[in-house]
Design an enzyme around this catalytic site. Structure first.
Site, PDB file in Angstrom:
ATOM      1  N   TYR A 154       0.442  -1.587   0.262  1.00 52.87           N
ATOM      2  CA  TYR A 154      -0.056   0.005  -0.046  1.00 52.87           C
ATOM      3  C   TYR A 154       0.612   1.229  -0.342  1.00 52.87           C
ATOM      4  O   TYR A 154       0.341   1.948  -0.672  1.00 52.87           O
ATOM      5  CB  TYR A 154      -1.203  -0.225   1.344  1.00 52.87           C
ATOM      6  CG  TYR A 154      -2.489   1.288   1.240  1.00 52.87           C
ATOM      7  CD1 TYR A 154      -2.941   0.853   0.568  1.00 52.87           C
ATOM      8  CD2 TYR A 154      -1.847   1.995   2.267  1.00 52.87           C
ATOM      9  CE1 TYR A 154      -4.059   1.913   0.713  1.00 52.87           C
ATOM     10  CE2 TYR A 154      -2.797   2.991   2.260  1.00 52.87           C
ATOM     11  CZ  TYR A 154      -3.798   3.121   1.682  1.00 52.87           C
ATOM     12  OH  TYR A 154      -5.108   3.431   1.286  1.00 52.87           O
ATOM     13  N   LYS A 207       0.661   3.957  -3.114  1.00 58.06           N
ATOM     14  CA  LYS A 207       0.409   4.993  -2.644  1.00 58.06           C
ATOM     15  C   LYS A 207       1.265   5.927  -2.602  1.00 58.06           C
ATOM     16  O   LYS A 207       1.771   7.388  -4.117  1.00 58.06           O
ATOM     17  CB  LYS A 207      -0.181   5.655  -1.280  1.00 58.06           C
ATOM     18  CG  LYS A 207      -1.922   4.594  -1.054  1.00 58.06           C
ATOM     19  CD  LYS A 207      -2.230   4.969  -1.873  1.00 58.06           C
ATOM     20  CE  LYS A 207      -3.772   4.959  -1.513  1.00 58.06           C
ATOM     21  NZ  LYS A 207      -4.542   4.795  -2.760  1.00 58.06           N
TER      22      LYS A 207
END
Length: 288
Positions: free
Chosen positions: A181, A185
């Protein structure tokens, strides 16, 4: 896909705001920038998009719902064609994504990294002059250790359909969903910076917002998930001393998409109540 729009035609066509991902943050931004414009709400789940579109219509917005799968080039191209058929696409709000608590690293890379690359590439072909886009990223990308210049450039500029082949995304190297993640991002924010150059050739702007812990239905699942203790620690240690609200992120989105943000493009705005500052320099510092 080839969609041609002329400047004279754009000047008389209705303006269209496309919202990808019918979550609370996307809605909050849309409500601030869509008055008097057509809103096309797209979500993987048709029921979600219909529900949000109905609420917006009841509040006076010209909203309609559709579906999109951001991991499918054909689906994103179809959405862009739908939007262009409605009028001049002057705004794109991309807030679709998955959570590290309920998605594998492979799914996170597919949705949050590849999906963002697809959306920016395809809507970069239809965005109108004077238009703007916002990608909702995450504070998580700001807590990743420094990338090499080669890694950063690869995440920013590798053609979307070749992203899965990057060695840094290999399944044997990235086995933790939270790390995936963070990489996804950070990659999304880097992608915004690179794609902003291409959007500028059409006279449009593109930025990212990296929210911290914001109270939404999705975040409530995170706050009660396996990382809940860490999230509560973040809330207690940050300058704000609380979680954020979708409306606070919406206010930043409205600035970036509106005339007062006309000098801002290719940027990533960290809006996390001070969590990242505490992570690198305060009580949340690793090993501190």
């Amino acid at each position: 896909m080839s969609i041609k729009t002329g400047s004279l035609l754009e000047s008389v066509m209705p303006e269209v705001i496309v919202v990808i991902g019918a979550g609370a943050i996307g809605q909050a931004i849309a409500r601030r920038v869509s008055a008097g414009k057509r809103v096309l709400l797209a979500d993987l789940q048709r029921d979600n998009a219909e529900s949000v579109a109905r609420v917006m219509r009841e509040a006076g917005f010209a909203a309609r719902a559709t579906t999109v799968d951001v991991t499918s080039r054909a689906s994103v191209e179809d959405l862009a064609e739908q939007a262009a058929a409605l009028g001049s696409v002057t705004g794109v709000i991309h807030s679709a994504g998955v959570s590290p608590s309920n998605a594998s690293p492979a799914t996170i890379f597919k949705v949050d990294l590849y999906g963002t690359a697809l959306v920016l590439e395809i809507f970069g072909q239809v965005i109108a002059r004077g238009g703007s886009g916002v990608v909702v990223s995450s504070q998580a990308g700001h807590r990743l250790d420094a990338l090499t210049s080669e890694q950063a450039r690869a995440l920013a500029t590798t053609p979307a359909d070749e992203l899965s082949g990057l060695p840094m995304l290999d399944a044997e190297r990235v086995t933790d969903s939270l790390l995936a993640y963070q990489i996804a991002k950070r990659g999304s924010s880097l992608r915004v910076q690179a794609e902003a150059v291409r959007w500028a050739r059409r006279g449009a702007r593109l930025n990212a917002i990296s929210p911290g812990i914001v109270v939404t239905p999705l975040s409530e699942k995170e706050l009660s998930g396996p990382h809940s203790e860490g999230y509560q620690r973040m809330i207690k240690a940050c300058a704000a001393g609380r979680a954020g609200t979708p409306d606070e992120i919406g206010a930043v989105g409205a600035l970036l998409m509106g005339p007062e943000g006309g000098f801002i493009s290719g940027s990533d705005f960290l809006v996390d109540g001070g969590v990242t500052a505490a992570y690198w320099h305060g009580d949340l510092r690793p090993g501190g």
